[in-house]
Design an enzyme around this catalytic site. Sequence first.
Site, PDB file in Angstrom:
ATOM      1  N   SER A 189      66.050  -0.254 -10.057  1.00 58.95           N
ATOM      2  CA  SER A 189      66.929   0.568 -10.892  1.00 58.95           C
ATOM      3  C   SER A 189      68.293  -0.071 -11.144  1.00 58.95           C
ATOM      4  CB  SER A 189      67.081   1.977 -10.300  1.00 58.95           C
ATOM      5  OG  SER A 189      65.835   2.641 -10.284  1.00 58.95           O
TER       6      SER A 189
ATOM      7  N   GLU B  32      54.524  -3.506  -6.307  1.00 58.16           N
ATOM      8  CA  GLU B  32      53.390  -2.891  -7.009  1.00 58.16           C
ATOM      9  C   GLU B  32      52.095  -3.643  -6.708  1.00 58.16           C
ATOM     10  OE1 GLU B  32      55.329  -2.916 -10.840  1.00 58.16           O
ATOM     11  OE2 GLU B  32      56.745  -1.448 -10.055  1.00 58.16           O
TER      12      GLU B  32
ATOM     13  N   GLU C 246      63.662  -5.705  -3.078  1.00 54.70           N
ATOM     14  CA  GLU C 246      63.436  -4.542  -3.940  1.00 54.70           C
ATOM     15  C   GLU C 246      62.986  -3.372  -3.068  1.00 54.70           C
ATOM     16  OE1 GLU C 246      62.583  -5.788  -8.265  1.00 54.70           O
ATOM     17  OE2 GLU C 246      60.710  -5.972  -7.185  1.00 54.70           O
TER      18      GLU C 246
ATOM     19  N   GLY D  24      63.546  -4.492 -13.913  1.00 53.46           N
ATOM     20  CA  GLY D  24      62.338  -3.944 -14.527  1.00 53.46           C
ATOM     21  C   GLY D  24      62.671  -3.260 -15.837  1.00 53.46           C
ATOM     22  N   GLY D  25      62.725  -1.931 -15.816  1.00 54.27           N
ATOM     23  CA  GLY D  25      62.903  -1.132 -17.030  1.00 54.27           C
ATOM     24  C   GLY D  25      64.027  -1.604 -17.935  1.00 54.27           C
TER      25      GLY D  25
ATOM     26  N   HIS E   7      55.232  -8.687  -5.340  1.00 54.24           N
ATOM     27  CA  HIS E   7      55.938  -7.519  -5.867  1.00 54.24           C
ATOM     28  C   HIS E   7      55.357  -6.262  -5.211  1.00 54.24           C
ATOM     29  CE1 HIS E   7      57.357  -4.399  -8.564  1.00 54.24           C
ATOM     30  NE2 HIS E   7      58.292  -5.253  -8.948  1.00 54.24           N
TER      31      HIS E   7
ATOM     32  N   ASN F 173      61.577  -8.587 -15.308  1.00 56.73           N
ATOM     33  CA  ASN F 173      60.147  -8.394 -15.039  1.00 56.73           C
ATOM     34  C   ASN F 173      59.652  -7.332 -16.005  1.00 56.73           C
ATOM     35  OD1 ASN F 173      57.628  -7.839 -14.080  1.00 56.73           O
ATOM     36  ND2 ASN F 173      58.307  -6.972 -12.115  1.00 56.73           N
ATOM     37  N   TRP F 174      58.933  -7.785 -17.021  1.00 58.85           N
ATOM     38  CA  TRP F 174      58.495  -6.851 -18.064  1.00 58.85           C
ATOM     39  C   TRP F 174      57.349  -5.965 -17.592  1.00 58.85           C
ATOM     40  CZ3 TRP F 174      58.374 -10.291 -23.172  1.00 58.85           C
ATOM     41  CH2 TRP F 174      59.673 -10.729 -23.438  1.00 58.85           C
ATOM     42  N   LYS F 175      56.763  -6.295 -16.454  1.00 60.24           N
ATOM     43  CA  LYS F 175      55.603  -5.544 -15.939  1.00 60.24           C
ATOM     44  C   LYS F 175      54.540  -5.467 -17.047  1.00 60.24           C
ATOM     45  CE  LYS F 175      58.542  -3.391 -12.553  1.00 60.24           C
ATOM     46  NZ  LYS F 175      58.853  -2.241 -11.690  1.00 60.24           N
TER      47      LYS F 175
ATOM     48  N   GLY G  22      62.085   1.900 -10.333  1.00 62.19           N
ATOM     49  CA  GLY G  22      61.676   2.804 -11.401  1.00 62.19           C
ATOM     50  C   GLY G  22      62.045   4.261 -11.149  1.00 62.19           C
TER      51      GLY G  22
HETATM   52  P1  13P Z   1      63.196  -1.129 -12.219  1.00 62.96           P
HETATM   53  O1  13P Z   1      64.372  -1.975 -12.598  1.00 62.96           O
HETATM   54  O2  13P Z   1      62.487  -0.528 -13.387  1.00 62.96           O
HETATM   55  O3  13P Z   1      63.529  -0.159 -11.141  1.00 62.96           O
HETATM   56  O4  13P Z   1      62.108  -2.134 -11.586  1.00 62.96           O
HETATM   57  C1  13P Z   1      62.505  -3.018 -10.597  1.00 62.96           C
HETATM   58  C2  13P Z   1      61.404  -3.973 -10.373  1.00 62.96           C
HETATM   59  O5  13P Z   1      60.371  -3.628  -9.831  1.00 62.96           O
HETATM   60  C3  13P Z   1      61.575  -5.347 -10.872  1.00 62.96           C
HETATM   61  O6  13P Z   1      60.588  -6.188 -10.364  1.00 62.96           O
END
Ligand code: 13P
Length: 250
Positions: free
Chosen positions: A212, A97, A167, A233-234, A95, A9-11, A173
């Site tokens: 994470s 967020e 999640e 994510g990251g 998600h 997930n590149w956000k 994050g």
């Molecule tokens: P991180 O891997 O950056 O913690 O993000 C997880 C996430 O929200 C993937 O959708």
Amino acid sequence: MRGKLVIGNWKMNGSLEANRCLLQELLPPLAALKGVGVAVCPPFPYLAQVAGLLEGSGVALGAQNLNAAEKGAFTGEVAGGMLAELGCRYVLVGHSERRSLYGESDEAVAEKFEAALAAGLVPVLCVGETLAQRRDGSTEAVIAAQVRAVLQRVGSAAIAVAVVAYEPVWAIGTGETATPEQAQAVHRHIRALLGEADGVLAAATPILYGGSVKADNAAALFAQPDIDGGLIGGASLEAASFLAICQAAR
Ligand code: 13P
């Protein structure tokens, strides 16, 4: 038998140049990786570019959100049919967020889930508790409400096609990962919730862990019996770490 699946997930990250460089590094070694499904979810404006870059690679395309409506006067929104037309296989729904920053309720998420199915997409239903909810002991109840809202709306059709991603909000994050045991306990709970609708389908539903996930903790998480891969994510923005995570899922 459930296969392993890793979704990046590149956000709200990337650029035409950065996407090209990332995939240039990532796709050749991924082509040699057998037995793991891989997908990436870039921001909307890059879907067409990334679809082109992924052609013939075996890596699937996903989107990060959709609107529940088929079309119409919804300025700034994107419909499931548009995502499908651009070659998306997956779409994230709910998600954390989206839930926390944009006020998406369990019901709104269920509507989006239904719209994704109608558009022929595979919805990736994201669920998870906040730190406060974990501390006050309501993790299971929060997850149950998030999963049941979808089951109530679409029934067992929900799980025939879908992917679920657990999640924990406190792990996203933050660098703080759920331990494999903590994650497994919630994954087992999610599978049991799905099983209330259809036990056979629930046994086949991929349940991914996100929060994470890094190259050095992925293998222990993916070794748990109810963890079928990751939503990253990251670490999905960096070719070497995303590749190592995909390899850990093998
Ligand atoms: P991180 O891997 O950056 O913690 O993000 C997880 C996430 O929200 C993937 O959708």
